[in-house]
Scaffold this active site. Structure first.
Site, PDB file in Angstrom:
ATOM      1  N   GLU A 158      41.879  12.833  47.705  1.00  0.00           N
ATOM      2  CA  GLU A 158      40.756  12.173  48.375  1.00  0.00           C
ATOM      3  C   GLU A 158      41.217  10.843  48.982  1.00  0.00           C
ATOM      4  O   GLU A 158      41.893  10.040  48.331  1.00  0.00           O
ATOM      5  CB  GLU A 158      39.662  11.933  47.336  1.00  0.00           C
ATOM      6  N   LYS A 216      32.337  14.690  52.310  1.00  0.00           N
ATOM      7  CA  LYS A 216      31.885  14.722  50.923  1.00  0.00           C
ATOM      8  C   LYS A 216      30.363  14.724  50.886  1.00  0.00           C
ATOM      9  O   LYS A 216      29.713  13.921  51.553  1.00  0.00           O
ATOM     10  CB  LYS A 216      32.437  13.510  50.179  1.00  0.00           C
ATOM     11  N   CYS A 242      35.987  15.775  45.290  1.00  0.00           N
ATOM     12  CA  CYS A 242      35.804  15.119  44.000  1.00  0.00           C
ATOM     13  C   CYS A 242      34.423  15.323  43.386  1.00  0.00           C
ATOM     14  O   CYS A 242      34.146  16.361  42.800  1.00  0.00           O
ATOM     15  CB  CYS A 242      36.120  13.627  44.132  1.00  0.00           C
ATOM     16  N   SER A 248      40.083  11.078  40.891  1.00  0.00           N
ATOM     17  CA  SER A 248      39.466  11.020  39.575  1.00  0.00           C
ATOM     18  C   SER A 248      40.324  10.137  38.686  1.00  0.00           C
ATOM     19  O   SER A 248      41.458  10.482  38.355  1.00  0.00           O
ATOM     20  CB  SER A 248      39.356  12.434  38.993  1.00  0.00           C
ATOM     21  N   SER A 305      48.720  57.915   6.995  1.00  0.00           N
ATOM     22  CA  SER A 305      49.991  58.588   7.284  1.00  0.00           C
ATOM     23  C   SER A 305      51.197  57.721   6.987  1.00  0.00           C
ATOM     24  O   SER A 305      52.328  58.215   6.940  1.00  0.00           O
ATOM     25  CB  SER A 305      50.033  58.990   8.759  1.00  0.00           C
ATOM     26  N   ASP A 348      48.704  53.017  13.165  1.00  0.00           N
ATOM     27  CA  ASP A 348      47.282  53.140  13.463  1.00  0.00           C
ATOM     28  C   ASP A 348      46.435  53.358  12.213  1.00  0.00           C
ATOM     29  O   ASP A 348      45.384  52.731  12.035  1.00  0.00           O
ATOM     30  CB  ASP A 348      47.047  54.279  14.456  1.00  0.00           C
ATOM     31  N   SER A 349      46.869  54.265  11.336  1.00  0.00           N
ATOM     32  CA  SER A 349      46.087  54.504  10.123  1.00  0.00           C
ATOM     33  C   SER A 349      46.128  53.282   9.210  1.00  0.00           C
ATOM     34  O   SER A 349      45.155  52.991   8.497  1.00  0.00           O
ATOM     35  CB  SER A 349      46.601  55.742   9.382  1.00  0.00           C
ATOM     36  N   GLU A 397      46.990  55.618  22.977  1.00  0.00           N
ATOM     37  CA  GLU A 397      47.056  57.066  22.781  1.00  0.00           C
ATOM     38  C   GLU A 397      45.945  57.764  23.557  1.00  0.00           C
ATOM     39  O   GLU A 397      46.164  58.831  24.148  1.00  0.00           O
ATOM     40  CB  GLU A 397      46.945  57.383  21.291  1.00  0.00           C
ATOM     41  N   THR A 413      45.405  65.120  19.398  1.00  0.00           N
ATOM     42  CA  THR A 413      45.032  66.532  19.338  1.00  0.00           C
ATOM     43  C   THR A 413      43.529  66.667  19.476  1.00  0.00           C
ATOM     44  O   THR A 413      42.782  66.110  18.669  1.00  0.00           O
ATOM     45  CB  THR A 413      45.487  67.152  18.010  1.00  0.00           C
TER      46      THR A 413
END
Length: 641
Positions: free
Chosen positions: A46, A115, A175, A202, A357, A361-362, A470, A477
């Site tokens: 400015e 401005k 500003c 500023s 498992s 993930d499990s 996945e 599956t």
């Protein structure tokens, strides 16, 4: 501009108060630097040409005449460059003085932005010298250094639109315009501006830089735009104030870069205008209106390819800093657990069933279930955890599964499904020596049947374990591990699953549990449906479908931003430079699109599950995609890479 990328800059020169000649030379120097770095728009602070802190010297004819003369020199200096230059300066019109920005390009003054909001409180006394800017554009006359005269528009409602790139539309604030509750930026964005620039002065006070950062970043998020903020710095008068030259560039709620306080110079960032356009399309409440009351100033720019300096994280779902990762992990675990808590409360179930498992993930699903039970004040013994060894189970995963269940105090059950699967093979006439998809999926479906029936007996819910990566690839599956009664991991990508488990390992306070979790993390990702080789996992998922870190990268940019395969490929080559070559990235990108389209039918009937981030594949909200959509357009582009 290729793929929507364009470089912009905020520039803060070291100036002298009331010395337009010196300041013009400093501005020119930074203009040359910016042009040499392929910058297409540069913003100066400015009243930069005179200095913001001139006080009553703004009323002196000598200063104003010299300032206008130096503007002519800046306009001439811009000749031969297609870069837009926004320079703060006082502008006199019809006997009134305005705090304004002159917009220059290629030897011509394109417009003047005054401005709108003139502060006159605390340390600011601008109303003593300046008038509020006009919104409706008017014409002002300008005579260049060679004596040629022409008209340019002046007003707050100006849009600077690139002929060659309709996505590059700029508008300006000065500003206080940003800090005011009636800021003009909203109107600019609603009129189609994608990049807002702000010439500011500023001053620095304690804590102000944090507020300024939040303001600029928040404005870019709310208006779905880029925001380039250049602030006055060294050289301004220190009579009462100090200016820090705090420059910021934000995009769509993300701070791309900022300068250090009390530095001067050039701050650049590569904007992704495609990202802004994608977000505006996605958010249905974003309404770009007709440009009523606006004057559009067209300009031309060469559309050369940009050598990107923009940081492209390889794991877009994962915060790069440690503190951010910890916070993200805690939030996600809480969201997952609260979702499950609500479902258990609603159904009146006091039990949950999880197949364990020994894989990632499990493990995560079990940790979430434990947290949900803690929130409900229920005993962990009501969590029925089932390990179901079969042909592909290794000692390592089996032992880890048992250790997890024992450490967490759940109801541990083991159901060996080998004989049941062999009987099934006999029933359907399948040769068990043929290790095909029937061999593999029969095991997955048998496990799901066991879990469902145990849940019936226990009066509980089967907790799904599959993650979003996945599901995106269809690596599940159908009606096997694809199915559950509540899928807690359904919107968690694989790269983030790892961090969630690690976070739990680091914070659980149980050395034995932590060691088991760390070994799970170190175990190759596998469905373990094929017999082991020498006791080790023989079937590694990432060898078959590709690295999950690549697929999560593709998934993020394809779903979150709607990027083309070519753009995703370009970004992936940057993000994974040194890890994967272009041919490898192309190979797995084609795999991603092929599987993503062909496997939508599995996502079309997903169980309920909580959304945890900005990307999800639930057919009830985030991904309403036909199950028989053709992938030809995407695959053809990927093939041409």
């Amino acid at each position: 501009m290729k793929d929507g990328f364009i470089r912009v800059a905020a520039a803060t020169p070291k100036i002298r108060v009331a010395d337009p000649v010196y300041n013009r030379e400093a501005i020119e120097s930074l203009m040359r630097q910016a042009a040499g770095r392929q910058v297409k728009a540069v913003v100066f602070p400015e009243l930069c040409l005179t200095g913001y802190t001139c006080g009553d010297l703004f009323l002196q004819d000598a200063l104003l005449r010299t300032c206008k003369e130096q503007l002519r020199r800046l306009v001439k200096a811009s000749a031969g460059s297609d870069m837009l230059v926004f320079v703060g300066m006082p502008w006199e019109r019809q006997g009134q003085l305005y705090n304004a920005m002159a917009v220059l390009q290629d030897g011509r003054l394109l417009g003047v932005i005054p401005k709108r909001h003139i502060p006159n409180y605390s340390e600011f006394y601008e109303a003593r010298h300046f008038h509020a800017g006009n919104e409706t554009p008017v014409s002002v006359r300008f005579r260049d250094l060679d004596g040629a005269e022409y008209e340019a528009p002046m007003g707050t409602r100006l849009l600077f639109a690139c002929r060659e790139n309709p996505a590059f539309v700029l508008a300006g604030e000065i500003c206080e315009d940003l800090w005011n509750m009636d800021e003009p930026g909203t109107g600019h964005a609603m009129a189609g501006a994608t990049v807002l620039v702000n010439a500011s002065a500023s001053d620095e006070t304690t804590g102000k830089s944090a507020y300024r950062r939040a303001l600029v970043t928040g404005q870019s998020a709310r208006l779905l735009c880029a925001y380039v903020y250049a602030s006055a710095g060294e050289g301004e008068s220190s009579t009462d104030l100090v200016f820090g030259g705090h420059d910021l560039i934000a995009e769509n709620g993300t701070l791309l870069t900022e300068s250090k306080l009390f530095d001067t110079g050039l701050l650049t960032a590569d904007l992704d205008l495609g990202r802004i356009g994608s977000e505006r399309r996605r958010i249905g409440t974003c309404r770009i209106r007709e440009r009523d009351g606006y004057v559009t100033v067209p300009f031309s720019q060469a559309q050369e390819e940009l050598l990107l300096e923009r940081a492209v994280p390889a794991s877009p779902f994962v915060p790069e800093d440690a503190a951010g990762r910890r916070q993200r992990c805690e939030e996600i675990l809480s969201i997952q657990a609260m979702g499950l808590k609500k479902r258990l409360e609603h159904t009146g179930c006091k039990s949950a069933v999880v197949g364990i498992s020994g894989g990632l993930d499990s493990t995560l699903a079990l940790l979430v279930t434990v947290r949900a039970f803690d929130l409900l004040g229920l005993s962990h013994e009501k969590i029925v955890t089932v390990t179901m060894p079969c042909f592909g189970t290794t000692d390592r995963t089996y032992e880890n599964a048992c250790t997890l269940m024992r450490c967490l105090g759940t109801d541990l059950r083991e159901v060996d499904i080998r004989e049941a699967v062999k009987r099934h093979f006999k029933d359907i006439g399948h040769d068990e020596t043929v290790l095909d998809v029937t061999y593999e999926n029969s095991q997955a479906r048998e496990r799901t049947q066991v879990l469902m029936d145990i849940a019936n007996r226990a009066g509980g819910l089967v907790i799904g374990t599959g993650d979003m990566s996945e599901l995106a690839l269809g690596w599940a599956t159908y009606n096997g591990d694809h199915m559950s009664m509540y899928g807690v991991n359904a919107s968690v990508p694989k790269t983030l699953v790892r961090h969630l488990v690690r976070y739990y390992a680091d914070t659980c306070g149980d050395a034995r549990l932590s060691a088991a979790l760390l070994d799970v993390l170190d175990t190759p990702v596998s469905p373990e449906l094929l017999p082991p080789e020498d006791g080790r996992i023989s079937q590694k998922t990432e060898d078959l479908v590709g690295p999950y870190e690549l697929h999560d990268f593709f998934l993020y940019y394809a779903l979150r931003w709607g990027y083309t395969p070519a753009k995703i490929y370009r970004l992936a080559c940057l993000a994974f430079d040194g890890a994967y070559n272009g041919e490898t990235i192309k190979k797995w990108l084609k795999t991603f699109y092929r599987r993503f389209f062909s496997q939508q039918f599995k996502r079309s009937c997903l169980p309920d599950g909580p959304k945890v981030g900005s990307v999800a594949v639930s057919p009830r909200g985030d991904l309403r995609m036909p199950s028989d959509a053709a992938a030809g357009v995407w695959l053809a582009e990927a093939e041409r890479l």
